[in-house]
Design a protein around this motif. Structure first.
Motif, PDB file in Angstrom:
ATOM      1  N   ASN A  12      46.853  72.489  41.926  1.00 17.24           N
ATOM      2  CA  ASN A  12      45.863  73.504  42.289  1.00 17.24           C
ATOM      3  C   ASN A  12      45.393  74.309  41.082  1.00 17.24           C
ATOM      4  OD1 ASN A  12      45.747  73.694  45.468  1.00 17.24           O
ATOM      5  ND2 ASN A  12      47.890  73.385  44.938  1.00 17.24           N
ATOM      6  N   ARG A  58      40.130  76.453  49.737  1.00 17.25           N
ATOM      7  CA  ARG A  58      41.346  75.704  49.415  1.00 17.25           C
ATOM      8  C   ARG A  58      42.498  76.314  50.192  1.00 17.25           C
ATOM      9  NH1 ARG A  58      42.232  70.756  46.790  1.00 17.25           N
ATOM     10  NH2 ARG A  58      44.241  70.768  45.695  1.00 17.25           N
ATOM     11  N   ARG A  84      46.186  77.017  51.184  1.00 23.54           N
ATOM     12  CA  ARG A  84      47.465  76.971  50.481  1.00 23.54           C
ATOM     13  C   ARG A  84      48.587  77.389  51.422  1.00 23.54           C
ATOM     14  NH1 ARG A  84      46.459  77.922  44.930  1.00 23.54           N
ATOM     15  NH2 ARG A  84      48.720  77.827  44.585  1.00 23.54           N
ATOM     16  N   TYR A  86      41.593  75.723  40.745  1.00 20.00           N
ATOM     17  CA  TYR A  86      41.070  76.601  41.777  1.00 20.00           C
ATOM     18  C   TYR A  86      41.528  78.038  41.533  1.00 20.00           C
ATOM     19  CZ  TYR A  86      40.220  72.195  44.198  1.00 20.00           C
ATOM     20  OH  TYR A  86      39.808  70.934  44.519  1.00 20.00           O
TER      21      TYR A  86
END
Length: 335
Positions: free
Chosen positions: A88, A12, A14, A91
């Protein structure tokens, strides 16, 4: 050409919130002193509970501030899944919202090195820095395992248990969540069998309410706050419910191993499974592998302390002498 999603399909990506805030300052213009705008912007960053709340907050901010046509904020909204915590919260990120760790690493190296630093000199600086980091880590690990952290709060069973399980730094984070929990109020909602549903919210505010479902029979917990997924630790809402039910220990299923005092020990135990230890006497290859792992771990612990290295070296000499004596005796018996 291999792309990042192919190599790390579950990763993921970011964006650093600190850099977003710094870049936003140049686009705030007259809004720099607008407290209402800043509060809404910060809420969009990490204060929204879910996507619908984020969308509502973003629309309000854009409308109240007249930013509907602002190109920079349009681009920022387009990449919202990369920076808003509301999008998010499923996660794991250990609560990291910025690249501060990377920046601090660069600072630790950069303050001694410059463009004119030679490769040899830089490597010396690098070795010294890493040696300092490892020494500090070993010191903290030693103190954390052999001592108990103090608390400004009475060590109720839940705090006592977490002080024994978590590292000192993670215990401090849990302690702050415990303090927040004591400042909340919990309202019980309609009950279904053994399942209790609580609405937990700050005592001085009607905002920030979260729902916690607690099964008393087997201590199963369901929650609308996603801190356990994101941080790997209970939030204040869950702690409040557990404290109300006088729960003194957190079940292992809710404790992230990486946050515990004995995470390194558990790692070595995973590398040295029990079946290898059992078959060590009969399987020379597995025995050599297990001993190499154990010895390497001991060498790593000793290499920065001269006294520890001397102890290890003496034991090696003594073990070599005893093994040589045993092998000589066995060879004589065979003859």
């Amino acid at each position: 050409m291999v792309t990042c999603p192919q190599v790390y399909p579950t990763a993921r990506h970011r964006l650093c919130q600190w850099h977003i805030q710094q870049n936003a300052i140049s686009h705030f213009e007259k809004l720099k002193s607008d407290r209402s705008f800043q509060n809404l912007f910060n809420k969009c960053l990490n204060g929204c509970y879910n996507e619908s709340e984020f969308e509502e907050t973003w629309r309000k901010m854009m409308k109240d501030s007249g930013l509907e046509g602002h190109s920079w904020f349009k681009r920022l909204y387009k990449h919202r899944v990369k920076w808003s915590t509301a999008l998010n919260n499923e996660y794991f990120s250990a609560g990291i919202l910025s690249s501060q760790r990377s920046e601090s690493t660069n600072h630790a190296m950069g303050f001694q090195a410059s463009k004119t630093t030679s490769v040899t000199a830089f490597f010396g600086i690098f070795e010294t820095t890493v040696r300092r980091w490892r020494s500090e880590e070993e010191r903290k690990e030693f103190n954390g395992i052999r001592s108990m952290p103090t608390s400004v709060y009475p060590l109720v069973d839940l705090l006592l248990h977490t002080s024994q399980v978590y590292t000192v730094k993670l215990f401090r984070i849990f302690e702050r969540e415990f303090a927040l929990a004591m400042g909340t109020r919990a309202t019980i909602l309609p009950i279904d069998d053994s399942m209790l549903v609580y609405r937990v919210q700050p005592a001085a505010s009607e905002d920030g309410a979260r729902h916690v479902t607690y099964d008393c029979s087997n201590q199963l917990i369901e929650y609308t706050c996603r801190k356990l997924q994101v941080m790997g630790m209970f939030c204040s809402h869950i702690i409040r419910v557990l404290h109300m039910h006088s729960v003194g220990e957190i079940l292992n299923r809710y404790i992230l191993r990486r946050w515990t005092k004995f995470s390194k020990k558990a790692m070595w135990e995973r590398l040295l499974p029990s079946d290898i230890r059992i078959s060590a006497a009969n399987d020379a290859i597995n025995w050599r592998r297990s001993m190499l792992i154990a010895t390497n771990h001991l060498i790593t612990k000793c290499h920065n302390v001269v006294e520890a290295r001397l102890i290890f070296e003496k034991l090696c000499v003594k073990a070599n002498e005893e093994v040589q004596s045993l092998l000589f005796k066995l060879s004589m018996d065979e003859e």
